[in-house]
Design an enzyme around this catalytic site. Structure first.
Site, PDB file in Angstrom:
ATOM      1  N   GLY A  69       0.810  -1.205   0.000  1.00 48.85           N
ATOM      2  CA  GLY A  69       0.000   0.000   0.000  1.00 48.85           C
ATOM      3  C   GLY A  69       0.844   1.256   0.000  1.00 48.85           C
ATOM      4  O   GLY A  69       0.503   2.253  -0.650  1.00 48.85           O
ATOM      5  N   THR A  70       1.952   1.228   0.725  1.00 50.45           N
ATOM      6  CA  THR A  70       2.863   2.374   0.739  1.00 50.45           C
ATOM      7  C   THR A  70       3.426   2.634  -0.653  1.00 50.45           C
ATOM      8  O   THR A  70       3.509   3.785  -1.103  1.00 50.45           O
ATOM      9  CB  THR A  70       3.999   2.135   1.741  1.00 50.45           C
ATOM     10  OG1 THR A  70       3.461   2.105   3.062  1.00 50.45           O
ATOM     11  CG2 THR A  70       5.051   3.225   1.655  1.00 50.45           C
ATOM     12  N   GLN A 177      -8.028   1.620   5.103  1.00 49.89           N
ATOM     13  CA  GLN A 177      -8.790   1.209   6.281  1.00 49.89           C
ATOM     14  C   GLN A 177     -10.261   0.959   5.994  1.00 49.89           C
ATOM     15  O   GLN A 177     -10.895   0.135   6.655  1.00 49.89           O
ATOM     16  CB  GLN A 177      -8.654   2.271   7.379  1.00 49.89           C
ATOM     17  CG  GLN A 177      -7.254   2.430   7.936  1.00 49.89           C
ATOM     18  CD  GLN A 177      -6.770   1.205   8.687  1.00 49.89           C
ATOM     19  OE1 GLN A 177      -7.557   0.393   9.178  1.00 49.89           O
ATOM     20  NE2 GLN A 177      -5.461   1.051   8.778  1.00 49.89           N
ATOM     21  N   SER A 194      -4.348  -1.588   0.659  1.00 52.64           N
ATOM     22  CA  SER A 194      -3.336  -2.572   1.026  1.00 52.64           C
ATOM     23  C   SER A 194      -4.008  -3.848   1.491  1.00 52.64           C
ATOM     24  O   SER A 194      -4.866  -3.822   2.387  1.00 52.64           O
ATOM     25  CB  SER A 194      -2.443  -2.019   2.136  1.00 52.64           C
ATOM     26  OG  SER A 194      -1.371  -2.880   2.413  1.00 52.64           O
ATOM     27  N   ALA A 195      -3.622  -4.993   0.910  1.00 55.87           N
ATOM     28  CA  ALA A 195      -4.334  -6.249   1.137  1.00 55.87           C
ATOM     29  C   ALA A 195      -4.240  -6.747   2.571  1.00 55.87           C
ATOM     30  O   ALA A 195      -5.173  -7.392   3.067  1.00 55.87           O
ATOM     31  CB  ALA A 195      -3.805  -7.320   0.186  1.00 55.87           C
ATOM     32  N   HIS A 196      -3.133  -6.469   3.266  1.00 58.25           N
ATOM     33  CA  HIS A 196      -3.022  -7.027   4.613  1.00 58.25           C
ATOM     34  C   HIS A 196      -3.938  -6.337   5.612  1.00 58.25           C
ATOM     35  O   HIS A 196      -4.067  -6.791   6.752  1.00 58.25           O
ATOM     36  CB  HIS A 196      -1.567  -6.987   5.106  1.00 58.25           C
ATOM     37  CG  HIS A 196      -1.069  -5.616   5.444  1.00 58.25           C
ATOM     38  ND1 HIS A 196      -0.594  -4.727   4.506  1.00 58.25           N
ATOM     39  CD2 HIS A 196      -0.948  -4.989   6.632  1.00 58.25           C
ATOM     40  CE1 HIS A 196      -0.211  -3.624   5.098  1.00 58.25           C
ATOM     41  NE2 HIS A 196      -0.414  -3.753   6.393  1.00 58.25           N
ATOM     42  N   CYS A 320       4.523   7.651  24.082  1.00 48.85           N
ATOM     43  CA  CYS A 320       5.175   6.875  25.129  1.00 48.85           C
ATOM     44  C   CYS A 320       5.557   5.482  24.651  1.00 48.85           C
ATOM     45  O   CYS A 320       6.288   4.775  25.330  1.00 48.85           O
ATOM     46  CB  CYS A 320       4.247   6.743  26.341  1.00 48.85           C
ATOM     47  SG  CYS A 320       3.718   8.305  27.032  1.00 48.85           S
TER      48      CYS A 320
END
Length: 464
Positions: A69-70, A177, A194-196, A320
Site C-alpha cells: 500500500g505504501t 482502512q 493494502s491487502a493485509h 510513550c
C-alpha cells in the site's frame, strides 16, 4: 489470545489461505508468455484484477497491483504530480494522513515543490471548506484518506472531492482502512489500498487511476502493470488478496453492524470504568471496528505490555510507545490527549465474550500502571494548609507521562486562582498539558520559553 489490532494487519483470511495455496500450483508461470502455463497465470491475474476493480468501483484497466500500500501511495503521488507538472508542484494533504502520504509530501518539498497541511477538528475530520481554501492555482494534487487509521474517523471525501473537481485538482484517496467495509467513497481520482488490512497476504497493494487523470509513472519503467508497478507480479498473493477482499466485502454489512455494537460498548464502558480517560475520534462518523482512548498519568509502553501479559494484543499512537519520543501526528493534529493511548481494532469474528473480558481486565491494568508511577488519578491531590498563590514545577528531562503527573500532583498545592508553571523539554507536554486542563476543568494560559532558554514553561491556572 484476543488480537485487537487489525488496523495494523489482519490475520490471513481463510479464503485467502485457500486461494493462495491453489494459486501456488496454478499461477507460478510468467503471465506474459503465450504457452499453456503462462496463459493459465494470465487468466488468474485478469480474474483477480476484475474482482479487485469491482470492489473498488473502477474499470479493470484502471487498476494495477503494487508490492504494498505504501508503494501504491508513493507511485500515485509521484505519477500524478509528474503528469500535472505544467500546473505546478503543490500538494494538499490533511494533517492526519498516513505517514506514507506525509513522506511523499516531504519528498516533494525536498525537490523544490511545496505542500499544505489542512487542519482537522478534535474528532480528526477536515472541514471541506477549509480543505478547499488550501487549493491554489499551482495545486497539482490533493490527498485525503477515506478514514483515519488511528482513531477511525471517516472523512467527508465526497464533499472534498466535489470542491477539488470544481478547482480542477485530482484527489488521491487512501482507502486502506475503509475498503474492507464498503464501497470506496465517491469522487476519487486516484485510490490506494493494502491487502493485509483486510486479511489478504502482505506485499500486495492496489493503485487505481481514473481514465482522464494525467499520470506519468516515475522511475524505471516496465512492461507489466501498465508500467506503473514494474516487476514480476506475485500472482498467488494477488489472487489471494482479491479473493479475500471479495469474501470480506460479502460479509461486511453484517459484521459492521455486529462489531459496531461491540465498539459502542467499549466507548461507553471505558469512559465509565476508567477514571481520567478520553475517548477520541468521531462517535458516529467512524469505522465500525475501531476505537481509541487515552488515559491520563499512564506510560503507554508499560500499559501495552501489561495488556499483552493479560492476553490482549492492542496498539497505540502514543508517544510513550515510540522510540522517537514525539506524539502521534494524528493525535497532535486533533489536539487531544496522547499519553496512555490505546487503539483497539476488532477483527472479523470477534466475540462479545472477548470484548467483555478486555473490559474486565482494563481498569485493573490501568490502575496498576498508575500505582507504579505513584499516582492516584481519581482524587485531587491534597494541598497544604495554606495553598500557595503560584508554584513552579521543574520537569526538565522527564518524559511522558511524568510532566503531567507532576502537574496533577502540584495543582492541589495552589489556591483557586493560583498558577502552576511546569518547566518541560518534553515535546509531548505541549499537547498533553492543554489536554489535561480540558479534562480537569483548569485553564491553560499558554507556553513561553523557560528561564535559561532550556525547555518551555507551561502555565496553568487553577479554576476548581
Amino acid at each position: 489470545m484476543p488480537y485487537f489490532d487489525v488496523a495494523s494487519a489482519a490475520p490471513l483470511h481463510p479464503v485467502a489461505r485457500q486461494a493462495l495455496q491453489a494459486a501456488l500450483d496454478e499461477g507460478w508461470a510468467d503471465p506474459a508468455r503465450l504457452y499453456r502455463e503462462g496463459r493459465r497465470a494470465r487468466l488468474l491475474l485478469d480474474a483477480a484484477r476484475e474482482a479487485a476493480a469491482e470492489a473498488v468501483g473502477c474499470r479493470p484497466d484502471e487498476l494495477v497491483f503494487t508490492p504494498s500500500g505504501t508503494h501504491a501511495v508513493h507511485a500515485g503521488v509521484e505519477g500524478a504530480l509528474a503528469g500535472r507538472r505544467r500546473v505546478g508542484a503543490h500538494l494538499v494533504v490533511s494533517a492526519v494522513e498516513h505517514s506514507s502520504v506525509l513522506h511523499s509530501a516531504a519528498a516533494v518539498e525536498s525537490r523544490g515543490g511545496s505542500f499544505s497541511e489542512v487542519p482537522v477538528d478534535r474528532t480528526g475530520a477536515v472541514d471541506p471548506r477549509v480543505f478547499e481554501s488550501a487549493l491554489r492555482p499551482d495545486t497539482a494534487l490533493a490527498a485525503l484518506q477515506s478514514a483515519n487509521h488511528e482513531v477511525g474517523t471517516v472523512q467527508p471525501v465526497p464533499e472534498v472531492a466535489e470542491r477539488c473537481r470544481a478547482a480542477g485538482v485530482p484527489l488521491l484517496v487512501d482507502a486502506a482502512q475503509s475498503l474492507p467495509w464498503g464501497p470506496a467513497p465517491e469522487g476519487w481520482s486516484l485510490l490506494t489500498a493494502s491487502a493485509h488490512k483486510w486479511g489478504g497476504p502482505p506485499g500486495v497493494g492496489l493503485l487505481a487511476v481514473r481514465k482522464g487523470v494525467r499520470f506519468a509513472p516515475q522511475g524505471p519503467g516496465g512492461e507489466r502493470e501498465s508500467g506503473r508497478s514494474p516487476g514480476f507480479e506475485n500472482i498467488p498473493a494477488i489472487v489471494a488478496a482479491a479473493a479475500s477482499l471479495r469474501a470480506v466485502r460479502a460479509d461486511a454489512q453484517a459484521e459492521s453492524e455486529r462489531l459496531g455494537v461491540l465498539v459502542d460498548r467499549i466507548r461507553r464502558r471505558v469512559a465509565r470504568l476508567v477514571p481520567d480517560v478520553e475517548v477520541v475520534g468521531d462517535a458516529l462518523r467512524r469505522l465500525p471496528h475501531l476505537v481509541t482512548f487515552s488515559c491520563l498519568y499512564v506510560d503507554g509502553e508499560i500499559l501495552l505490555h501489561e495488556l499483552d501479559r493479560a492476553g490482549y494484543s492492542v496498539s497505540s499512537g502514543s508517544s510513550c510507545t515510540s522510540s522517537t519520543l514525539t506524539p502521534s501526528h494524528v493525535l497532535k493534529a486533533m489536539g487531544v490527549l496522547s499519553e496512555g493511548n490505546v487503539r483497539i481494532s476488532l477483527p472479523v469474528g470477534t466475540t462479545a465474550q472477548e470484548v467483555n473480558g478486555f473490559l474486565e481486565v482494563l481498569p485493573g491494568v490501568v490502575a496498576g500502571v498508575r500505582t507504579r508511577l505513584g499516582v492516584a488519578p481519581s482524587a485531587q491531590p491534597a494541598g497544604g494548609p495554606e495553598p500557595a498563590g503560584s508554584l513552579v514545577v521543574d520537569a526538565l528531562g522527564l518524559r511522558c507521562p511524568q510532566p503531567v503527573i507532576e502537574l496533577g500532583n502540584a495543582i492541589g498545592g495552589v489556591a483557586v486562582g493560583g498558577t502552576v508553571t511546569v518547566l518541560s523539554d518534553d515535546e509531548v507536554a505541549r499537547l498533553d498539558i492543554p489536554a489535561w486542563c480540558g479534562m480537569r476543568g483548569q485553564e491553560y494560559m499558554g507556553a513561553t520559553p523557560a528561564p535559561g532558554g532550556v525547555g518551555v514553561a507551561h502555565t496553568v491556572r487553577r479554576l476548581v
